[in-house]
Design a protein around this motif. Structure first.
Motif, PDB file in Angstrom:
ATOM      1  N   LEU A  59      29.997  31.536  66.151  1.00 15.89           N
ATOM      2  CA  LEU A  59      30.132  32.801  67.049  1.00 15.89           C
ATOM      3  C   LEU A  59      29.426  33.939  66.191  1.00 15.89           C
ATOM      4  CD1 LEU A  59      33.750  32.582  68.447  1.00 15.89           C
ATOM      5  CD2 LEU A  59      31.526  31.773  69.454  1.00 15.89           C
ATOM      6  N   ASP A  60      28.854  34.871  67.001  1.00 21.34           N
ATOM      7  CA  ASP A  60      28.527  36.100  66.374  1.00 21.34           C
ATOM      8  C   ASP A  60      29.849  37.086  66.345  1.00 21.34           C
ATOM      9  OD1 ASP A  60      25.752  35.309  66.277  1.00 21.34           O
ATOM     10  OD2 ASP A  60      25.311  36.123  68.189  1.00 21.34           O
ATOM     11  N   LEU A  61      30.274  37.446  65.070  1.00 18.05           N
ATOM     12  CA  LEU A  61      31.582  37.935  64.846  1.00 18.05           C
ATOM     13  C   LEU A  61      31.174  39.448  64.712  1.00 18.05           C
ATOM     14  CD1 LEU A  61      33.186  35.059  62.646  1.00 18.05           C
ATOM     15  CD2 LEU A  61      33.328  35.551  65.015  1.00 18.05           C
ATOM     16  N   PRO A  62      31.951  40.345  65.287  1.00 19.00           N
ATOM     17  CA  PRO A  62      32.007  41.643  64.907  1.00 19.00           C
ATOM     18  C   PRO A  62      32.227  41.940  63.299  1.00 19.00           C
ATOM     19  CG  PRO A  62      34.313  41.198  65.904  1.00 19.00           C
ATOM     20  CD  PRO A  62      33.346  39.805  65.828  1.00 19.00           C
ATOM     21  N   ASN A  63      31.711  42.970  62.731  1.00 22.24           N
ATOM     22  CA  ASN A  63      31.808  43.544  61.337  1.00 22.24           C
ATOM     23  C   ASN A  63      32.845  44.381  61.543  1.00 22.24           C
ATOM     24  OD1 ASN A  63      31.455  44.007  58.748  1.00 22.24           O
ATOM     25  ND2 ASN A  63      29.693  45.145  58.781  1.00 22.24           N
ATOM     26  N   VAL A  64      34.064  44.184  61.257  1.00 22.49           N
ATOM     27  CA  VAL A  64      35.391  45.073  61.323  1.00 22.49           C
ATOM     28  C   VAL A  64      35.910  44.995  59.912  1.00 22.49           C
ATOM     29  CG1 VAL A  64      37.431  45.299  62.169  1.00 22.49           C
ATOM     30  CG2 VAL A  64      35.744  44.406  63.541  1.00 22.49           C
ATOM     31  N   ALA A  65      36.234  46.027  59.296  1.00 21.66           N
ATOM     32  CA  ALA A  65      36.824  46.144  58.082  1.00 21.66           C
ATOM     33  C   ALA A  65      38.259  45.642  58.095  1.00 21.66           C
ATOM     34  CB  ALA A  65      36.558  47.570  57.351  1.00 21.66           C
ATOM     35  N   PHE A 126      42.913  35.920  78.007  1.00 17.66           N
ATOM     36  CA  PHE A 126      42.013  34.970  78.575  1.00 17.66           C
ATOM     37  C   PHE A 126      40.782  35.648  78.942  1.00 17.66           C
ATOM     38  CE2 PHE A 126      45.374  31.396  78.452  1.00 17.66           C
ATOM     39  CZ  PHE A 126      44.653  30.583  77.894  1.00 17.66           C
ATOM     40  N   LYS A 127      40.972  36.856  79.980  1.00 16.48           N
ATOM     41  CA  LYS A 127      39.671  37.485  80.290  1.00 16.48           C
ATOM     42  C   LYS A 127      38.954  38.163  79.021  1.00 16.48           C
ATOM     43  CE  LYS A 127      41.334  38.946  84.785  1.00 16.48           C
ATOM     44  NZ  LYS A 127      41.712  40.015  85.809  1.00 16.48           N
ATOM     45  N   LEU A 128      39.617  38.636  78.063  1.00 21.78           N
ATOM     46  CA  LEU A 128      38.975  39.280  76.937  1.00 21.78           C
ATOM     47  C   LEU A 128      38.318  38.038  76.220  1.00 21.78           C
ATOM     48  CD1 LEU A 128      38.480  41.654  75.169  1.00 21.78           C
ATOM     49  CD2 LEU A 128      40.714  41.113  74.030  1.00 21.78           C
ATOM     50  N   PRO A 134      31.318  34.264  76.189  1.00 16.70           N
ATOM     51  CA  PRO A 134      30.997  33.731  77.458  1.00 16.70           C
ATOM     52  C   PRO A 134      30.473  32.338  77.347  1.00 16.70           C
ATOM     53  CG  PRO A 134      29.639  35.293  76.620  1.00 16.70           C
ATOM     54  CD  PRO A 134      30.694  35.346  75.709  1.00 16.70           C
ATOM     55  N   SER A 135      30.311  31.858  76.442  1.00 13.21           N
ATOM     56  CA  SER A 135      29.783  30.471  76.306  1.00 13.21           C
ATOM     57  C   SER A 135      30.668  29.320  76.136  1.00 13.21           C
ATOM     58  CB  SER A 135      28.626  30.133  75.158  1.00 13.21           C
ATOM     59  OG  SER A 135      29.520  30.263  74.028  1.00 13.21           O
ATOM     60  N   SER A 136      32.172  29.917  76.242  1.00 14.17           N
ATOM     61  CA  SER A 136      33.230  28.749  75.862  1.00 14.17           C
ATOM     62  C   SER A 136      33.688  28.458  77.474  1.00 14.17           C
ATOM     63  CB  SER A 136      34.270  29.531  75.296  1.00 14.17           C
ATOM     64  OG  SER A 136      35.565  28.972  75.474  1.00 14.17           O
ATOM     65  N   PRO A 137      33.441  27.260  77.628  1.00 13.03           N
ATOM     66  CA  PRO A 137      33.985  26.544  78.935  1.00 13.03           C
ATOM     67  C   PRO A 137      35.358  26.471  79.070  1.00 13.03           C
ATOM     68  CG  PRO A 137      32.987  24.751  77.516  1.00 13.03           C
ATOM     69  CD  PRO A 137      32.768  26.086  76.703  1.00 13.03           C
ATOM     70  N   LEU A 138      36.018  26.487  77.871  1.00 16.91           N
ATOM     71  CA  LEU A 138      37.686  26.376  77.667  1.00 16.91           C
ATOM     72  C   LEU A 138      38.295  27.577  78.222  1.00 16.91           C
ATOM     73  CD1 LEU A 138      39.845  25.068  77.230  1.00 16.91           C
ATOM     74  CD2 LEU A 138      39.868  25.461  74.716  1.00 16.91           C
ATOM     75  N   GLN A 154      41.754  34.478  95.080  1.00 15.24           N
ATOM     76  CA  GLN A 154      40.639  35.053  95.204  1.00 15.24           C
ATOM     77  C   GLN A 154      40.190  35.600  93.731  1.00 15.24           C
ATOM     78  OE1 GLN A 154      38.747  35.001  97.824  1.00 15.24           O
ATOM     79  NE2 GLN A 154      40.292  33.740  98.893  1.00 15.24           N
ATOM     80  N   GLU A 155      41.055  36.214  92.991  1.00  8.24           N
ATOM     81  CA  GLU A 155      40.637  36.387  91.830  1.00  8.24           C
ATOM     82  C   GLU A 155      39.940  35.286  90.844  1.00  8.24           C
ATOM     83  OE1 GLU A 155      42.691  38.795  87.770  1.00  8.24           O
ATOM     84  OE2 GLU A 155      43.531  38.695  89.751  1.00  8.24           O
ATOM     85  N   ALA A 156      40.707  34.169  91.017  1.00  7.97           N
ATOM     86  CA  ALA A 156      40.189  32.921  90.235  1.00  7.97           C
ATOM     87  C   ALA A 156      38.833  32.343  91.032  1.00  7.97           C
ATOM     88  CB  ALA A 156      41.189  31.893  90.737  1.00  7.97           C
ATOM     89  N   ARG A 157      38.434  32.737  92.129  1.00  9.41           N
ATOM     90  CA  ARG A 157      37.225  32.431  92.858  1.00  9.41           C
ATOM     91  C   ARG A 157      35.978  32.392  92.012  1.00  9.41           C
ATOM     92  NH1 ARG A 157      34.898  31.815  98.055  1.00  9.41           N
ATOM     93  NH2 ARG A 157      32.670  30.728  97.691  1.00  9.41           N
ATOM     94  N   PRO A 158      35.605  33.691  91.414  1.00 10.24           N
ATOM     95  CA  PRO A 158      34.467  33.672  90.767  1.00 10.24           C
ATOM     96  C   PRO A 158      34.437  32.522  89.388  1.00 10.24           C
ATOM     97  CG  PRO A 158      35.649  35.760  90.294  1.00 10.24           C
ATOM     98  CD  PRO A 158      36.046  34.853  91.401  1.00 10.24           C
ATOM     99  N   TYR A 159      35.539  32.411  88.933  1.00  7.80           N
ATOM    100  CA  TYR A 159      35.860  31.645  87.535  1.00  7.80           C
ATOM    101  C   TYR A 159      35.505  30.167  87.962  1.00  7.80           C
ATOM    102  CZ  TYR A 159      37.456  35.854  85.337  1.00  7.80           C
ATOM    103  OH  TYR A 159      37.454  36.997  84.878  1.00  7.80           O
ATOM    104  N   LEU A 160      36.150  29.874  89.226  1.00  5.96           N
ATOM    105  CA  LEU A 160      35.677  28.332  89.765  1.00  5.96           C
ATOM    106  C   LEU A 160      34.176  28.412  89.988  1.00  5.96           C
ATOM    107  CD1 LEU A 160      36.761  25.561  90.729  1.00  5.96           C
ATOM    108  CD2 LEU A 160      37.161  27.008  92.872  1.00  5.96           C
ATOM    109  N   ASP A 161      33.621  29.128  90.610  1.00  6.77           N
ATOM    110  CA  ASP A 161      32.242  28.940  90.997  1.00  6.77           C
ATOM    111  C   ASP A 161      31.193  28.961  89.461  1.00  6.77           C
ATOM    112  OD1 ASP A 161      32.615  29.405  93.691  1.00  6.77           O
ATOM    113  OD2 ASP A 161      32.120  31.493  93.541  1.00  6.77           O
ATOM    114  N   SER A 162      31.863  29.597  88.463  1.00  9.29           N
ATOM    115  CA  SER A 162      31.102  29.536  87.265  1.00  9.29           C
ATOM    116  C   SER A 162      31.268  28.205  86.681  1.00  9.29           C
ATOM    117  CB  SER A 162      31.780  30.627  86.414  1.00  9.29           C
ATOM    118  OG  SER A 162      31.077  30.634  85.264  1.00  9.29           O
ATOM    119  N   VAL A 163      32.573  27.579  86.866  1.00  7.32           N
ATOM    120  CA  VAL A 163      32.767  26.295  86.203  1.00  7.32           C
ATOM    121  C   VAL A 163      31.960  25.235  86.920  1.00  7.32           C
ATOM    122  CG1 VAL A 163      34.613  24.420  86.014  1.00  7.32           C
ATOM    123  CG2 VAL A 163      35.031  26.817  85.225  1.00  7.32           C
TER     124      VAL A 163
END
Length: 592
Positions: A59-65, A126-128, A134-138, A154-163
């Protein structure tokens, strides 16, 4: 209880004992190698969650001290998890994920919140995670699963469409996975149906989508739609036996012949499908097509000749068809196979011999039933056969060895014991058994009735009426309670108007009961309504040629001048019931 203050104190001691250089690798390990989010199967893909996490791309990781504050929170979260404080651990890691925007930390927060069963926190985590990776299918799959399990269709609908869009080749498996989650979480079945139609609509060539709609339609009571959709699924996947079975099931209640025809058609094309043939055999049996069902079981038995279970099934069908010789051979074959529980086979061998009126052999077979689900029924039949030949003491000995499993059986054994004593003409002992039982089960309607009748037999009239009136309160629709008190008063020629009201109430509740019709006839006789009395008594005798009804019918015939008719009724009944006291008493009065 361990508090966050105590954990903080432990952390300070920890920092005193160890240097930052010792701590940092631990934090790196925690961040880079989290545990799997859940041990459940993924929505699709065929790999476990652990395998998918292990194979996740870099992953591209943030640069956090790594500030003191972050270090403190990492330690707080990990120590909380180690000390079995999952809620605190999940809360801390979710805050860390929001602060660092690190997908690894978000993944760990999602895992902890999920394991802590904190639905809202898990959804946020999980949303975060899905946002940061965004590339993680899991992440998408688990978020979809969580939202569906929580009823947020209905909230699950866009995630189902994406899967679905990410892996259209596995759309069928996805539909098979998500529909049960939606169905379990949403009480309104019409909502589930509408949602399932919407999500499957873009995939008309996916059989599993039609299967899901058919399931949802059936659950919502839309049988026509269910039948149309499952037929489409079978058309798209003609080899799919689960769909074929479901299509047949939809017809077996409303149009059983069509349902059976569908099963036969599928079996003709797939003759080696044993599970489906077994289902077909049972469906035929449920429709009482015994011969056809036995043919199917025999085909299964030929392919599995050592199966005692199949031999047992064939034997029971032969018994049902009245082919006792054949059934006996098949039962013995099942017994010799050793796999089927011998207790069950001995029980049915006993039943078979009872049907043949070979009671001695039946008794021995019942005695071979030593345990299992048939043991209680076998003991009752053993008692009944001993009672039949007048071996009351031996029957009671068997009865007293029976161990009841619940109150229903305890009450039943009390009443059987009382009946054995009554048939042995030990009326006081029978009454005593019932009163002791009633003390244990004071509101049991059957015990109240039987104890009342025993009290009536001993002329304990006040107690009899008290018990019957209690029964009327407990079971106000019990026709036999009203009839018992009404007939008892009629039989003693007491309070006739009140007695008739009670009998009439019983007749309203159970107009086809022969004993109650007899009471109506006898009451009208006492009131002088001979024609009406005769009408009731003829109906009662036609329904049940009981000797007491015969005694009443003969007396009314005699009083109306039909003495030959009375003599015939009495004589015929006396021939069949030579020891009946009521019949002997009336014949003695009119035929000295």
């Amino acid at each position: 209880m361990t508090t966050s203050t105590e954990i903080s104190r432990d952390m300070m001691n920890f920092r005193l004992r160890h240097s930052i250089l010792a701590i940092f690798p631990l934090l790196a390990a925690c961040a880079h190698a989290p545990q799997p989010v859940a041990d459940s199967a993924p929505v699709h893909g065929g790999k476990t969650n652990l395998e998918q996490i292990a194979e996740a791309p870099k992953l591209d990781l943030p640069n956090v001290a790594l500030t003191d504050r972050l270090l403190y929170e990492f330690l707080l979260g990990d120590i909380a998890a180690q000390r079995n404080k999952p809620e605190l651990a999940a809360h801390v890691y979710l805050d860390l994920a929001k602060t660092t925007r690190d997908p690894r930390v978000a993944r760990r927060a999602a895992q902890l919140a999920y394991e802590a069963r904190q639905f809202d926190a898990a959804v946020d985590a999980f949303k975060l995670w899905e946002e940061l990776e965004p590339s993680s299918p899991l992440a998408k799959q688990m978020l979809l699963t969580l939202l569906l399990s929580g009823g947020k269709l209905q909230e699950a609908r866009p995630y189902l469409d994406s899967v679905l869009q990410a892996d259209p080749a596995n759309a069928g498996r996805t539909f098979m996975s998500v529909y049960p989650l939606a169905a379990r979480s949403t009480p309104d079945k019409s909502v589930v149906l509408d949602w399932t139609i919407e999500v499957t609509h873009p995939y008309p060539k996916v059989a599993e989508g039609h299967w899901a709609v058919a399931q949802a339609a059936a659950a919502a009571g839309k049988n026509d739609l269910a039948q149309a959709e499952i037929h489409e699924a079978v058309t798209l996947r003609p080899e799919w036996d689960a769909a074929a079975v479901f299509e047949a099931e939809l017809y077996l209640n409303s149009d059983p012949q069509k349902g059976l025809a569908l099963l036969k058609e599928f079996l003709d094309d797939h003759p080696d499908n044993k599970e489906l043939r077994l289902f077909y055999a049972r469906a035929l049996l449920n429709q009482k097509q015994f011969s056809a069902s036995r043919d199917q079981f025999e085909r299964l038995l030929k392919s599995s000749p050592g199966s005692p279970d199949l031999a047992f099934a064939v034997a029971l069908i032969s018994m049902q068809m009245g082919e006792y010789d054949r059934a006996e051979q098949e039962l013995k074959q099942a017994l010799s196979g050793g796999g089927k529980e011998g207790n069950a086979v001995h029980f049915y061998l006993a039943q078979l011999n009872e049907a043949r009126q070979n009671d001695a052999v039946a008794l021995e077979e019942y005695r071979q039933v030593k345990g299992g689900e048939y043991a209680y029924a076998a003991r009752l039949r053993e008692i009944a056969l001993l009672d039949k030949v007048g071996k009351y003491a031996e029957a009671r000995e068997v009865l007293h060895g029976v161990v009841a499993k619940n109150d229903q059986q305890r009450v039943q054994l009390i009443m059987v014991d009382a009946q054995l004593l009554r048939e042995d003409k030990k009326y006081q002992d029978s009454y005593q058994v019932l009163t002791q039982g009633l003390a244990k089960f004071p509101d049991n309607p059957e015990l109240l009735y039987q104890t009342a009748m025993a009290a009536d037999k001993l002329d304990k009239l006040e107690l009899f009426e008290q018990l019957i009136r209690k029964l009327m309160k407990i079971a106000p629709d019990d026709a036999h309670a009203y009839n018992a008190l009404g007939y008892s008063l009629l039989d003693r020629n007491m309070r006739i108007p009140e007695a008739m009201k009670l009998v009439e109430k019983a007749y309203q509740l159970a107009p086809d009961d022969a004993a109650i019709i007899d009471s109506m006839g006898w009451g009208n006789y006492l009131l002088g309504n001979l024609d009406k009395s005769l009408e009731f008594l003829k109906r009662a005798f036609a329904a049940n040629p009981d000797p007491e009804i015969a005694a009443h019918l003969g007396e009314v015939l005699w009083k109306r001048g039909d003495k030959d008719g009375a003599r015939k009724v009495w004589a015929d009944s006396a021939k069949a019931n030579p020891d009946n006291e009521a019949l002997k008493a009336v014949m003695k009065r009119f035929l000295p």
